[in-house]
Write a protein that holds these residues in place. Structure first.
Motif, PDB file in Angstrom:
ATOM      1  N   TYR A   1      67.584  29.877   7.022  1.00 59.45           N
ATOM      2  CA  TYR A   1      66.540  30.896   6.930  1.00 59.45           C
ATOM      3  C   TYR A   1      65.212  30.277   7.355  1.00 59.45           C
ATOM      4  O   TYR A   1      64.824  29.202   6.897  1.00 59.45           O
ATOM      5  CB  TYR A   1      66.427  31.429   5.494  1.00 59.45           C
ATOM      6  N   GLY A   2      64.524  30.938   8.235  1.00 59.09           N
ATOM      7  CA  GLY A   2      63.275  30.416   8.761  1.00 59.09           C
ATOM      8  C   GLY A   2      63.456  29.518   9.968  1.00 59.09           C
ATOM      9  O   GLY A   2      62.467  29.005  10.496  1.00 59.09           O
ATOM     10  N   SER A   3      64.701  29.315  10.416  1.00 57.67           N
ATOM     11  CA  SER A   3      64.941  28.447  11.573  1.00 57.67           C
ATOM     12  C   SER A   3      64.755  29.183  12.893  1.00 57.67           C
ATOM     13  O   SER A   3      64.657  28.546  13.941  1.00 57.67           O
ATOM     14  CB  SER A   3      66.365  27.890  11.515  1.00 57.67           C
ATOM     15  N   GLY A   4      64.704  30.495  12.851  1.00 59.04           N
ATOM     16  CA  GLY A   4      64.616  31.269  14.079  1.00 59.04           C
ATOM     17  C   GLY A   4      65.957  31.726  14.601  1.00 59.04           C
ATOM     18  O   GLY A   4      66.018  32.555  15.526  1.00 59.04           O
TER      19      GLY A   4
ATOM     20  N   LEU B   1      74.916  30.548  22.457  1.00 53.44           N
ATOM     21  CA  LEU B   1      74.162  31.442  21.564  1.00 53.44           C
ATOM     22  C   LEU B   1      74.630  31.233  20.124  1.00 53.44           C
ATOM     23  O   LEU B   1      75.723  31.659  19.746  1.00 53.44           O
ATOM     24  CB  LEU B   1      74.375  32.895  21.981  1.00 53.44           C
ATOM     25  N   PRO B   2      73.824  30.570  19.275  1.00 53.33           N
ATOM     26  CA  PRO B   2      74.226  30.353  17.882  1.00 53.33           C
ATOM     27  C   PRO B   2      73.876  31.554  17.002  1.00 53.33           C
ATOM     28  O   PRO B   2      72.812  32.161  17.148  1.00 53.33           O
ATOM     29  CB  PRO B   2      73.421  29.120  17.483  1.00 53.33           C
ATOM     30  N   VAL B   3      74.788  31.879  16.101  1.00 60.26           N
ATOM     31  CA  VAL B   3      74.582  32.947  15.121  1.00 60.26           C
ATOM     32  C   VAL B   3      75.103  32.435  13.782  1.00 60.26           C
ATOM     33  O   VAL B   3      76.199  31.862  13.707  1.00 60.26           O
ATOM     34  CB  VAL B   3      75.328  34.242  15.510  1.00 60.26           C
ATOM     35  N   VAL B   4      74.325  32.643  12.722  1.00 60.77           N
ATOM     36  CA  VAL B   4      74.691  32.165  11.385  1.00 60.77           C
ATOM     37  C   VAL B   4      75.315  33.305  10.593  1.00 60.77           C
ATOM     38  O   VAL B   4      74.759  34.415  10.534  1.00 60.77           O
ATOM     39  CB  VAL B   4      73.464  31.610  10.636  1.00 60.77           C
TER      40      VAL B   4
ATOM     41  N   SER C   1      66.504  38.266  24.574  1.00 61.97           N
ATOM     42  CA  SER C   1      65.463  37.308  24.202  1.00 61.97           C
ATOM     43  C   SER C   1      66.155  36.117  23.529  1.00 61.97           C
ATOM     44  O   SER C   1      66.318  36.107  22.312  1.00 61.97           O
ATOM     45  CB  SER C   1      64.444  37.950  23.248  1.00 61.97           C
ATOM     46  N   PRO C   2      66.614  35.124  24.318  1.00 62.73           N
ATOM     47  CA  PRO C   2      67.369  34.003  23.764  1.00 62.73           C
ATOM     48  C   PRO C   2      66.589  33.262  22.710  1.00 62.73           C
ATOM     49  O   PRO C   2      65.371  33.056  22.825  1.00 62.73           O
ATOM     50  CB  PRO C   2      67.633  33.110  24.985  1.00 62.73           C
ATOM     51  N   PRO C   3      67.252  32.861  21.607  1.00 60.83           N
ATOM     52  CA  PRO C   3      66.564  32.115  20.559  1.00 60.83           C
ATOM     53  C   PRO C   3      66.208  30.705  21.020  1.00 60.83           C
ATOM     54  O   PRO C   3      66.859  30.140  21.892  1.00 60.83           O
ATOM     55  CB  PRO C   3      67.581  32.080  19.413  1.00 60.83           C
ATOM     56  N   THR C   4      65.158  30.169  20.460  1.00 65.26           N
ATOM     57  CA  THR C   4      64.753  28.796  20.751  1.00 65.26           C
ATOM     58  C   THR C   4      65.348  27.865  19.710  1.00 65.26           C
ATOM     59  O   THR C   4      65.089  28.023  18.523  1.00 65.26           O
ATOM     60  CB  THR C   4      63.218  28.685  20.746  1.00 65.26           C
TER      61      THR C   4
END
Length: 291
Positions: free
Chosen positions: A256-259, A216-219, A287-290
């Motif tokens: 930003y805008g990458s989802g 799970l990536p988080v920025v 809801s896992p990010p794509t």
């Protein structure tokens, strides 16, 4: 004769001195008993001298019997032994519990990748988050693993080349192996790395390949002025020039805008950022990010 500590050692054996190994360990001396020379060999024609009887308990040499087989004794609870470990494998997506409430990431086994520029606070937040979870959690920093190389270390600050890229790839693969093994044995992981959105070499693809699709990536992306202040407090090769920090921060804005979920922790301390990270992860589990 006993020699005191520090006194000269006895002289070595010289011809004519009559020193033999037996003189080092003389047998018991009985007063009044004459110790003459050793008996001579019998003259030709004399009766043969029988060999001395064997000492009590002496057994003539012969074939050694095989050692008896010992029954296996299971280790006692106080004894440590071999602990089987499940092999590591690709980390799958975490499944949300079948409830109407939001998942609780603090009690879920997770693999998290914390992304951000130098000075974003990735390491501090990752350590705090790992320290305050209800399940075993490990923190794996790619910079720390990269700096395991001592002699021959390729510092990216001196220029990005084939050597530094190879060491980065090796460190990322090592972190991925470690995360997979930890997760396979019930220990969550949070990894931190400065992943760029516009550079496939240091992009998300390698992390997804080495850890698994369940990562799970988080920025973590605070304002530039905050990043500059935190970078100024660093020392050694972890401190970058202001120009380099500004360049990295500008490229990180491409997330930003990458989802991917982004946390602006400009006005948050470490505990507050960790709480926001929990909230973000709760939504990511549901809801896992794509990516």
């Amino acid at each position: 004769m006993q020699h005191a500590v520090g006194s000269p050692l006895p002289p070595p054996h010289q011809s004519g001195h009559g020193w033999t190994p037996a003189a080092q360990h003389p047998g018991p001396h009985h007063p009044g008993t004459h110790q003459g020379p050793a008996p001579q060999a019998p003259h030709q024609g004399s009766a043969p001298v029988p060999p001395p009887p064997p000492a009590p308990g002496f057994a003539p040499p012969g074939p050694v019997p095989p050692a008896p087989q010992q029954a296996h004794v299971p280790p006692t609870p106080e004894t440590t032994g071999h602990v089987p470990l499940p092999p590591g494998g690709p980390v799958g997506m975490p499944s949300a519990p079948p409830t109407t409430t939001a998942p609780d990431p603090a009690g879920t086994t997770l693999a998290v990748l914390l992304i951000g520029p130098a000075g974003a606070g990735k390491t501090s937040v990752a350590k705090y988050w790992a320290d305050h979870r209800r399940v075993p959690t490990a923190h794996i920093s790619l910079d720390d693993v990269r700096e395991w190389v001592r002699s021959g270390f390729a510092d990216p600050q001196s220029g990005w080349n084939d050597h530094s890229e190879a060491q980065y790839r090796l460190a990322r693969r090592t972190c991925g192996f470690a995360a997979r093994n930890f997760l396979a044995n019930g220990i969550s992981c949070i990894l931190d790395d400065a992943v760029f959105p516009d550079r496939p070499v240091v992009g998300l693809g390698g992390w997804k390949r080495h850890v698994g699709p369940g990562l799970l990536p988080v920025v973590l992306l605070p304002g530039l002025e905050i990043v500059l202040e935190r970078n100024a407090e660093r020392s050694g090769n972890r401190r970058l020039t202001d120009e380099e920090v500004a360049r990295i921060h500008g490229r990180m804005a491409g997330w930003y805008g990458s989802g991917l979920p982004i946390i602006d922790n400009s006005q948050l301390d470490v505990p507050q950022t960790a709480q926001v990270l929990n909230d973000v992860l709760s939504r990511s589990i549901a809801s896992p990010p794509t990516w």
